[in-house]
Design a protein around this motif. Structure first.
Motif, short mmCIF file in Angstrom:
data_model
loop_
_atom_site.label_atom_id
_atom_site.label_comp_id
_atom_site.label_asym_id
_atom_site.label_seq_id
_atom_site.Cartn_x
_atom_site.Cartn_y
_atom_site.Cartn_z
N PHE A 180 8.65 -14.46 3.53
CA PHE A 180 8.92 -13.33 4.44
C PHE A 180 9.19 -12.06 3.63
N SER A 181 8.90 -10.90 4.24
CA SER A 181 9.25 -9.61 3.64
C SER A 181 10.25 -8.89 4.53
N PHE A 182 11.19 -8.19 3.91
CA PHE A 182 12.19 -7.42 4.65
C PHE A 182 12.12 -5.93 4.29
N HIS A 183 10.92 -5.48 3.93
CA HIS A 183 10.69 -4.05 3.72
C HIS A 183 10.94 -3.33 5.06
N PRO A 184 11.40 -2.08 5.03
CA PRO A 184 11.77 -1.40 6.29
C PRO A 184 10.70 -1.32 7.37
N VAL A 185 9.43 -1.37 7.01
CA VAL A 185 8.43 -1.34 8.10
C VAL A 185 8.25 -2.69 8.75
N LYS A 186 8.77 -3.75 8.16
CA LYS A 186 8.57 -5.10 8.70
C LYS A 186 9.53 -5.34 9.88
N ILE A 187 9.58 -6.58 10.38
CA ILE A 187 10.27 -6.82 11.65
C ILE A 187 11.79 -6.71 11.52
N ILE A 222 -8.18 -9.06 3.87
CA ILE A 222 -7.45 -8.13 4.74
C ILE A 222 -5.97 -8.46 4.67
N THR A 223 -5.35 -7.97 3.62
CA THR A 223 -3.92 -8.16 3.40
C THR A 223 -3.43 -7.09 2.45
N PHE A 224 -2.11 -7.05 2.27
CA PHE A 224 -1.55 -6.17 1.26
C PHE A 224 -1.85 -6.79 -0.11
N VAL A 225 -2.04 -5.94 -1.11
CA VAL A 225 -2.48 -6.41 -2.43
C VAL A 225 -1.58 -7.50 -3.03
N ALA A 226 -0.31 -7.53 -2.62
CA ALA A 226 0.64 -8.49 -3.20
C ALA A 226 0.22 -9.95 -2.97
N SER A 227 -0.45 -10.22 -1.83
CA SER A 227 -0.87 -11.61 -1.54
C SER A 227 -1.83 -12.14 -2.60
N ALA A 228 -2.57 -11.24 -3.25
CA ALA A 228 -3.52 -11.64 -4.29
C ALA A 228 -2.93 -11.45 -5.69
N GLU A 260 2.23 -19.74 2.85
CA GLU A 260 2.02 -18.85 3.99
C GLU A 260 2.64 -17.50 3.66
N ASP A 261 1.83 -16.46 3.64
CA ASP A 261 2.39 -15.11 3.52
C ASP A 261 2.71 -14.66 4.95
N ALA A 262 3.98 -14.84 5.32
CA ALA A 262 4.44 -14.52 6.67
C ALA A 262 5.23 -13.21 6.66
N SER A 263 4.82 -12.30 5.79
CA SER A 263 5.51 -11.00 5.69
C SER A 263 5.52 -10.25 7.02
N HIS A 264 4.52 -10.55 7.87
CA HIS A 264 4.43 -9.87 9.17
C HIS A 264 4.99 -10.71 10.31
N ALA A 276 16.19 -3.31 3.42
CA ALA A 276 15.72 -2.19 2.59
C ALA A 276 14.53 -2.67 1.75
N GLU A 277 14.79 -3.32 0.62
CA GLU A 277 13.78 -4.12 -0.05
C GLU A 277 14.29 -5.56 0.07
N GLY A 278 13.39 -6.51 0.06
CA GLY A 278 13.86 -7.89 0.09
C GLY A 278 12.79 -8.83 0.57
N GLY A 279 12.96 -10.07 0.19
CA GLY A 279 12.02 -11.09 0.62
C GLY A 279 12.68 -12.45 0.58
N ALA A 311 8.87 -13.17 -4.18
CA ALA A 311 8.83 -14.50 -3.57
C ALA A 311 7.47 -15.15 -3.79
N LEU A 312 6.40 -14.36 -3.62
CA LEU A 312 5.05 -14.90 -3.84
C LEU A 312 4.87 -15.31 -5.30
N HIS A 313 5.40 -14.50 -6.21
CA HIS A 313 5.27 -14.81 -7.64
C HIS A 313 5.96 -16.13 -7.98
N HIS A 347 -4.36 -1.04 8.19
CA HIS A 347 -3.99 -2.29 7.52
C HIS A 347 -5.17 -3.26 7.59
N TYR A 348 -5.89 -3.41 6.53
CA TYR A 348 -5.68 -2.89 5.19
C TYR A 348 -7.02 -2.48 4.60
N ILE A 349 -6.98 -1.72 3.52
CA ILE A 349 -8.17 -1.54 2.69
C ILE A 349 -8.44 -2.91 2.10
C1 LIG Z 1 4.71 -6.11 2.89
C2 LIG Z 1 3.85 -7.22 2.46
C3 LIG Z 1 4.00 -7.88 1.23
C4 LIG Z 1 4.94 -7.41 0.19
O1 LIG Z 1 6.23 -7.28 0.65
P1 LIG Z 1 7.34 -6.60 -0.27
O2 LIG Z 1 8.61 -7.14 0.31
O3 LIG Z 1 7.20 -5.14 -0.08
O4 LIG Z 1 7.12 -7.04 -1.67
C5 LIG Z 1 3.20 -8.97 0.96
N1 LIG Z 1 2.27 -9.39 1.83
C6 LIG Z 1 2.07 -8.76 3.01
C7 LIG Z 1 1.04 -9.31 3.94
C8 LIG Z 1 2.84 -7.66 3.35
O5 LIG Z 1 2.62 -7.03 4.51
#
Ligand SMILES: *Cc1c(COP(=O)(O)O)cnc(C)c1O
Length: 386
Positions: free
Chosen positions: A182-189, A78-84, A156-160, A193-196, A57-59, A329-331
């Protein structure tokens, strides 16, 4: 082990997924549009595009906004690497803005200062990506005002943050941004499974992202360069990807969405309990801005190391040894080797650097019981003792 985050899968979810398996469509059927509609309606956005991850989605959000070589994208360290990383996929450059020491989000004042200097140097960013860390919204009104003045776009990276609110409105309505992810990875709200998902109120951006998620292919005669050769006809009018979400994932998303508000409410109960139970321990609990109703994806404490006779690492290891699945959260992204090679140094973003030396994410998930929470507190009490 009590994990730091965990999905909740009910019989309703299972039945929904099995229903898809028994249906005609495993992909490109009715469930994806239904899930998109359910999220768009809930948060108040005109368009929602489900994809296979928030990273995708970010891409496509960056591409739809025209990010390319020679451009800059700014985000928080301070974010997951995907935001950058989304900027690097587009051949653009990344830079960071230090965090606010209270919210741990991208600091709007630091952004204002950096923009002022960047304008003088003639190197303004094309896109800024504020990340709603732990679910707490960034100061979007201030960031939006800066975008008007300096002419950058906002993702807005509203993955959380799904289910959270800013100034009383659901995050995802993109009132102060061009696109929200938004992210729908299993640790998210909620999970698929995988999804965004990418949400926007802009018809043109929505149509660009719809093309990009599926090879750049259209079946819409209005988008084609000439009349269809026949009923089989489609055209590839851009270079896209296969970032589609499956029907199985979307069905899970639809049933998860029905419990979203309940999930966030339970997270708030747990957070209030943590706030109370941690008052006599040498830790800083998360500060919440008055304008915000956090999605509370994470509950991050900061160790008051001057009052603890152990190191950050020792406390962390003690918690893990006691069966508490803590995380960090996070290196800071700029401290990752891939980014260090671009010339970033740890001290470039001092607030992010000190945050990294003190932060620990303690367990926070909707199905966590009060008893499990008491176990976390007891373990923490042991961990910070001399
Ligand atoms: C989890 C997360 C992502 C990436 O989400 P995926 O659905 O796993 O690609 C991007 N940004 C933040 C802030 C995240 O926590």
């Amino acid at each position: 082990m009590i994990p730091y985050g965990r999905q909740d899968i009910t019989q309703t979810d299972i039945d929904a997924v099995v229903g898809v398996l028994q249906s005609d469509f495993l992909t490109q059927g009715p469930m994806v549009p239904r899930f998109e509609q359910s999220v768009a309606q809930h948060v108040g956005a005109s368009h929602a595009l489900a994809v296979n991850s928030a990273t995708s989605a970010l891409h496509i959000a960056c591409l739809a906004l025209g990010l390319g070589p020679g451009d800059q994208l700014w985000t928080t360290p301070i974010t997951f690497v995907a935001s950058a990383n989304c900027a690097l996929y587009c051949g653009a450059e990344v830079d960071f803005v230090d965090i606010d020491p209270r919210t741990y989000n991208l600091c709007a004042q630091a952004l204002a200062q950096k923009l002022e200097q960047a304008e003088l140097a003639g190197k303004l960013p094309k896109i800024v990506v504020p990340v709603h860390l732990c679910g707490q919204p960034c100061d979007m009104q201030a960031i939006h005002a800066l975008s008007q003045r300096y002419g950058f776009k906002i993702i807005e990276d509203a993955s959380h943050a799904i289910g959270g609110k800013y100034q009383g409105e659901f995050i995802g309505n993109s009132r102060y941004s061009d696109i929200t992810v938004f992210s729908f990875h299993p640790v998210k709200i909620i999970t698929t499974a995988e999804g965004g998902m990418a949400l926007t109120n802009d018809d043109e951006l929505a149509s660009k992202m719809a093309l990009l998620r599926s090879h750049g292919i259209t079946r819409d005669p209005a988008q084609m360069t000439h009349e269809a050769d026949g009923p089989w006809y489609y055209q590839q009018i851009d270079l896209g990807f296969n970032y589609r979400m499956t029907e199985l994932q979307a069905a899970l998303g639809v049933t998860q969405m029905e419990r979203l508000d309940q999930y966030v409410a339970r997270r708030h109960e747990l957070a209030r309990r943590y706030d109370d139970l941690l008052t006599d321990l040498p830790v800083t609990t998360p500060w919440q801005h008055a304008d915000s109703y956090s999605g509370l994806h994470l509950y991050v404490i900061r160790l008051q190391l001057d009052q603890i006779q152990k190191t950050h690492r020792q406390v962390f290891e003690s918690l893990r040894e006691q069966g508490i699945g803590v995380n960090l959260h996070y290196i800071p992204v700029h401290m990752q080797p891939h980014y260090e090679r671009m010339g970033f140094e740890p001290a470039d973003f001092p607030q992010a650097q000190v945050y990294y030396k003190e932060a620990i994410s303690i367990p926070m998930f909707q199905t966590m019981t009060d008893e499990q929470q008491d176990e976390v507190i007891a373990a923490l009490r042991v961990a910070v003792q001399p």
